[in-house]
Design a protein around this motif. Structure first.
Motif, PDB file in Angstrom:
ATOM      1  N   UNK A  11     -52.811  64.080  13.137  1.00 24.73           N
ATOM      2  CA  UNK A  11     -51.754  64.979  13.871  1.00 24.73           C
ATOM      3  C   UNK A  11     -51.463  64.805  15.025  1.00 24.73           C
ATOM      4  N   UNK A  12     -52.455  64.721  16.413  1.00 25.77           N
ATOM      5  CA  UNK A  12     -52.624  65.499  17.873  1.00 25.77           C
ATOM      6  C   UNK A  12     -52.511  64.071  18.656  1.00 25.77           C
ATOM      7  N   UNK A  27     -58.862  69.131  26.589  1.00 27.16           N
ATOM      8  CA  UNK A  27     -59.108  70.628  26.665  1.00 27.16           C
ATOM      9  C   UNK A  27     -58.092  70.104  27.596  1.00 27.16           C
ATOM     10  N   UNK A  28     -58.081  69.301  28.345  1.00 19.01           N
ATOM     11  CA  UNK A  28     -56.960  69.356  29.862  1.00 19.01           C
ATOM     12  C   UNK A  28     -56.234  68.644  29.795  1.00 19.01           C
ATOM     13  N   UNK A  29     -55.893  67.550  29.099  1.00 23.00           N
ATOM     14  CA  UNK A  29     -54.841  66.561  28.601  1.00 23.00           C
ATOM     15  C   UNK A  29     -54.996  65.839  31.201  1.00 23.00           C
ATOM     16  N   UNK A  37     -50.903  65.938  27.202  1.00 24.31           N
ATOM     17  CA  UNK A  37     -50.714  67.001  27.453  1.00 24.31           C
ATOM     18  C   UNK A  37     -52.457  67.978  27.303  1.00 24.31           C
ATOM     19  N   UNK A  38     -52.635  69.172  27.462  1.00 21.44           N
ATOM     20  CA  UNK A  38     -53.758  69.567  26.887  1.00 21.44           C
ATOM     21  C   UNK A  38     -54.045  70.178  25.592  1.00 21.44           C
ATOM     22  N   UNK A  39     -54.862  70.126  24.789  1.00 18.14           N
ATOM     23  CA  UNK A  39     -55.312  70.559  23.395  1.00 18.14           C
ATOM     24  C   UNK A  39     -55.489  72.249  23.843  1.00 18.14           C
ATOM     25  N   UNK A  40     -55.928  72.777  25.039  1.00 26.97           N
ATOM     26  CA  UNK A  40     -56.954  73.641  24.515  1.00 26.97           C
ATOM     27  C   UNK A  40     -56.912  74.819  24.152  1.00 26.97           C
ATOM     28  N   UNK A  41     -55.416  75.126  24.925  1.00 26.37           N
ATOM     29  CA  UNK A  41     -54.801  76.420  23.877  1.00 26.37           C
ATOM     30  C   UNK A  41     -54.558  76.608  22.103  1.00 26.37           C
ATOM     31  N   UNK A  42     -55.093  75.127  21.698  1.00 25.46           N
ATOM     32  CA  UNK A  42     -54.360  74.284  20.784  1.00 25.46           C
ATOM     33  C   UNK A  42     -54.852  74.487  19.389  1.00 25.46           C
ATOM     34  N   UNK A  65     -60.120  75.056  18.916  1.00 24.88           N
ATOM     35  CA  UNK A  65     -60.675  75.804  19.074  1.00 24.88           C
ATOM     36  C   UNK A  65     -61.696  74.892  19.130  1.00 24.88           C
ATOM     37  N   UNK A  75     -65.015  74.726  28.524  1.00 23.47           N
ATOM     38  CA  UNK A  75     -63.859  75.411  28.207  1.00 23.47           C
ATOM     39  C   UNK A  75     -63.727  76.428  29.647  1.00 23.47           C
ATOM     40  N   UNK A 132     -53.476  82.301  25.045  1.00 25.95           N
ATOM     41  CA  UNK A 132     -53.867  81.172  23.031  1.00 25.95           C
ATOM     42  C   UNK A 132     -52.814  81.298  22.603  1.00 25.95           C
ATOM     43  N   UNK A 156     -49.694  80.198  22.617  1.00 28.47           N
ATOM     44  CA  UNK A 156     -49.241  78.965  22.259  1.00 28.47           C
ATOM     45  C   UNK A 156     -49.185  79.110  21.344  1.00 28.47           C
ATOM     46  N   UNK A 201     -44.024  65.231  21.471  1.00 30.82           N
ATOM     47  CA  UNK A 201     -45.101  65.115  20.780  1.00 30.82           C
ATOM     48  C   UNK A 201     -44.987  66.730  21.768  1.00 30.82           C
ATOM     49  N   UNK A 228     -47.902  70.208  18.904  1.00 33.42           N
ATOM     50  CA  UNK A 228     -49.053  70.042  18.440  1.00 33.42           C
ATOM     51  C   UNK A 228     -48.592  71.034  17.356  1.00 33.42           C
ATOM     52  N   UNK A 238     -47.465  64.375  10.732  1.00 37.51           N
ATOM     53  CA  UNK A 238     -48.038  63.593  10.839  1.00 37.51           C
ATOM     54  C   UNK A 238     -46.947  62.460  10.917  1.00 37.51           C
ATOM     55  N   UNK A 241     -46.193  66.378  27.870  1.00 33.18           N
ATOM     56  CA  UNK A 241     -47.409  66.805  28.806  1.00 33.18           C
ATOM     57  C   UNK A 241     -47.301  67.455  29.095  1.00 33.18           C
ATOM     58  N   UNK A 295     -46.758  70.878  26.007  1.00 33.80           N
ATOM     59  CA  UNK A 295     -48.087  71.945  25.490  1.00 33.80           C
ATOM     60  C   UNK A 295     -47.725  73.497  25.846  1.00 33.80           C
ATOM     61  N   UNK A 308     -54.466  74.817  35.935  1.00 32.55           N
ATOM     62  CA  UNK A 308     -54.254  74.086  34.601  1.00 32.55           C
ATOM     63  C   UNK A 308     -52.401  73.180  35.641  1.00 32.55           C
ATOM     64  N   UNK A 346     -54.385  71.002  38.943  1.00 31.61           N
ATOM     65  CA  UNK A 346     -54.792  69.251  38.116  1.00 31.61           C
ATOM     66  C   UNK A 346     -53.300  68.632  37.788  1.00 31.61           C
ATOM     67  N   UNK A 347     -52.191  69.291  37.366  1.00 23.55           N
ATOM     68  CA  UNK A 347     -52.050  68.324  36.465  1.00 23.55           C
ATOM     69  C   UNK A 347     -51.182  67.642  37.639  1.00 23.55           C
TER      70      UNK A 347
END
Lengths: 427, 269
Positions: A327-328, A366-368, A384-389, A391, A422, B6, B9, B37, B40, B45, B65, B68, B109, B112-113
């Motif tokens: 998926x991701x 988590x952070x991309x 991309x970060x996936x931390x918010x998407x 769990x 996290x 959260x 998101x 993307x 997500x 898919x 990126x 997100x 964040x 960092x990016x």
């Protein structure tokens, strides 16, 4: 009997420590080589500028957004924070009054101009290998940068680590001053690579595991380690196939160091800073030399292959991981884990996934992040970060999946490990 | 704050999923990577392909990126915290990317990016998002009283002459759509984001080039006034034409970041 105990106690608590301290304070065995005057000052300064890039001095000695080399950056250690010093040529607050001998004393002996011990957050156990001529070039260069009036900040170290004199004990255990000694039979390129990696590169400062006192052992040199306080794992640079550089070609290593991307993986975390601020500026020859040296490091033979235990619970985790991956992740990293050239690193046979510690893949999911802009890769692709998407259970599932797929021989990861990382702020 | 992220998101992902259905991606070269993307959230898919991947060599692909948090092509909704970046003046976005990289804005964040990206690349990213002129969603429903909204309205449109607080519209435009090169729009942003920026300027966590006009203004405002302004701004329907004014207005007070990067914009391709 009691007299023997009394003498033993006195020896342990007073005499021996005093001997260690006094010996280290007064002794400077390598007072030679003395500085050799140079004929071409401009060339020396240019060389010093290049060597400062190799040593990445600016990274530690500059606070984000602050004046170059004026210090103030907090280096986090398990003993407290150490603030980098002002090495601009300001006479009051910098090193403007330092002679080349004073600078040599710091770089080679780890002592300040007044003789006090420097904290080895300044990696003089590595920089001690730098030759006198190179140290003089660095000093000459630093004298040309703009002086900045900025007082050094007091370190925030806990007792007893804030007692500088106790560094004598640390130094007795972990520090031997000495310039790099070439091994003639290995050839000029290998020696140049070794000199850069062991000296100014100070790679072992991160890539070697440390004990509770923050010291490193020669036997585990460059075999990988958790970077204290930063919560990233610096990979093994040994020739181990699974966890080290065993399957990398010299070209892959050189590409990685010079551009931040390679067929084998991309620079991320603290290494992005190293590549972006330091290694991308080194010459092709020097990078090739370092790559050749690193490729020649022996295998440690310590990696043991362990199959993940085949249980219904693990099977369910991996099934979820596979679904999440499709998926991701598969859009960029591909269903076969091969990634895409310099854009998206491969996950198949990626040694970051084989390390015992899962911290790197967890934090990346988590952070991309972006690889650094370099001359060879000026416009990096981002993750991309996936931390918010996702769990904790989902991150654990997908990381478990990538660690066990395509021949990767990592272990499954639990949601608790994910939860642990996290909350760690990205730097 | 993290919980707000959260929740955002999850909402944004659902919203973006719906948005994707409504707004097709611009046609791209045929490639093995068909869909953008998004955040997500179960976007369809794609079938696995064993052939070597060809990645679009575009700034849009590189900037995925950012989606997100900031939404597809930077069109974040007014829910939650992350600001919309699509359609903002390029120099403003560039300034902010530099601010995050250099520590003048504190958001780990973001630092960092962008921490190891070059000036030129940050400019390219800024220009890309600036060029995205995308529809705005409906504004957030106001949860404050009518009196509070009116208080915010007055501050935004008239300021407070006694305290020498200029009206927001005097710099940010009559319609609050901003001005080239570096003044952002104030409508279409999340209330939480607006509140936090005022707070950050008050505390010095967010800095702009000196003279820091927004810090000066923020420090004059009381907390209830900030809440009123943010609530009013976030509840406004954006005007049909959201393009920033073509040039700076006559500034009521000196502002370091407004002319700062004008030279950069002039030289960008």
């Amino acid at each position: 009997m009691t007299r023997r105990i009394l003498w033993s106690l006195l020896a342990a608590l007073i005499f021996i420590p005093m001997a260690i301290i006094v010996t280290d304070v007064v002794r400077e065995p390598d007072n030679e080589p003395a500085g050799v005057p140079v004929t071409d000052a401009a060339q020396q300064i240019a060389r010093g500028s290049y060597l400062a890039r190799a040593g990445n001095c600016m990274a530690c000695h500059t606070v984000r957004g602050g004046s170059a080399y004026a210090g103030g950056r907090a280096i986090k250690t398990p003993f407290g924070d150490i603030y980098s010093s002002n090495i601009t040529p300001d006479a009051q607050t910098g090193i403007g009054t330092w002679s080349a001998n004073d600078f040599w004393r710091a770089l080679h002996h780890g002592k300040s101009k007044d003789g006090s011990f420097l904290y080895p957050a300044f990696p003089y156990p590595d920089y001690t290998k730098v030759t006198r001529a190179d140290a003089d070039a660095l000093h000459a260069y630093l004298k040309t940068i703009p002086p900045v009036r900025q007082t050094n900040r007091e370190h925030a170290l806990r007792f007893p680590y804030n007692q500088r004199i106790l560094l004598a004990g640390w130094r007795a255990l972990y520090f031997r001053p000495g310039v790099y000694q070439p091994q003639a039979e290995r050839g000029a390129a290998w020696n140049r690579g070794a000199y850069l990696v062991q000296g100014l590169g100070h790679c072992s400062a991160c890539h070697t595991s440390r004990d509770a006192l923050g010291g490193t052992a020669a036997t585990t040199d460059l075999a990988g380690g958790m970077i204290p306080m930063l919560n990233w794992y610096a990979a093994s640079l040994s020739s181990d196939a699974r966890t080290g550089l065993g399957e990398w070609e010299v070209k892959d290593i050189a590409d990685f160091l010079k551009t931040g991307v390679s067929r084998r993986g991309a620079a991320f975390g603290p290494m992005a800073e190293v590549v972006g601020g330091s290694l991308q500026h080194l010459s092709t020859d020097d990078i090739a030399a370092m790559a050749g040296y690193l490729k020649s490091l022996p295998a440690t033979g310590s990696a043991t292959q362990r199959e993940p235990v085949d249980t219904p619970e693990n099977a369910a985790i991996l099934k979820l991981g596979a679904k999440l991956y499709e998926q991701h992740c598969a859009d960029c990293h591909q269903a076969n884990g091969h990634g895409a050239a310099a854009a998206y690193p491969p996950l198949a046979a990626n040694r970051s996934l084989a390390a015992d510690s899962a911290v790197n893949p967890i934090r990346i999911v988590l952070n991309g992040g972006y690889s650094p802009s370099t001359a060879g890769n000026p416009r990096p692709y981002g993750m991309p970060p996936f931390g918010a998407v996702l769990n904790d259970a989902e991150v654990a599932a997908v990381v478990s999946f990538i660690r066990t797929s395509w021949g990767n021989q990592g272990q499954l990861v639990s949601p608790i490990e994910v939860a642990r990382f996290r909350g760690v702020p990205v730097e | 704050m993290p919980l707000a992220h959260f929740k955002f998101m999850r909402n944004a992902c659902t919203g973006a999923h719906k948005a994707a259905a409504l707004w097709r991606a611009k046609p791209r070269r045929t490639s093995c990577i068909p869909a953008l993307l998004l955040c997500a959230a179960g976007l369809a898919s794609t079938a696995a392909v064993a052939a070597p991947a060809s990645v679009p060599d575009t700034i849009a692909q590189r900037a995925l990126a950012c989606a997100a948090c900031h939404g597809k092509e930077g069109r974040a909704t007014s829910e939650g915290f992350f600001p919309r970046i699509a359609g903002k003046p390029a120099a403003y976005l560039y300034n902010q990317l530099l601010n995050f990289r250099e520590g003048r804005r504190q958001y780990p964040m973001m630092t960092y990016m962008v921490g190891h990206l070059s000036d030129a690349y940050l400019m390219e990213l800024a220009q890309y998002f600036s060029d995205q002129h995308l529809p705005y969603p409906a504004p957030q429903a106001a949860t404050v009283s009518a009196a509070t909204l009116e208080q915010g309205h007055i501050l935004v449109t008239s300021g407070d002459a006694a305290r020498k607080i200029p009206a927001c519209i005097s710099c940010h435009g009559q319609q609050l759509t901003g001005a080239q090169p570096a003044i952002p729009s104030l409508v279409g942003l999340p209330r939480d984001y607006l509140n936090s920026q005022f707070g950050a300027w008050q505390s010095g966590t967010r800095k702009a080039a000196a003279p820091d006009c927004m810090a000066q203004i923020s420090r004059q405002l009381r907390p209830d006034e900030i809440a009123a302004v943010s609530a009013w701004l976030a509840s406004q329907t954006v005007p049909a034409d959201m393009r920033p004014a073509a040039s700076l207005p006559k500034m009521p007070m000196p502002c370091g970041s407004a002319p700062q990067r004008a030279a950069m914009i002039g030289t960008s391709p």
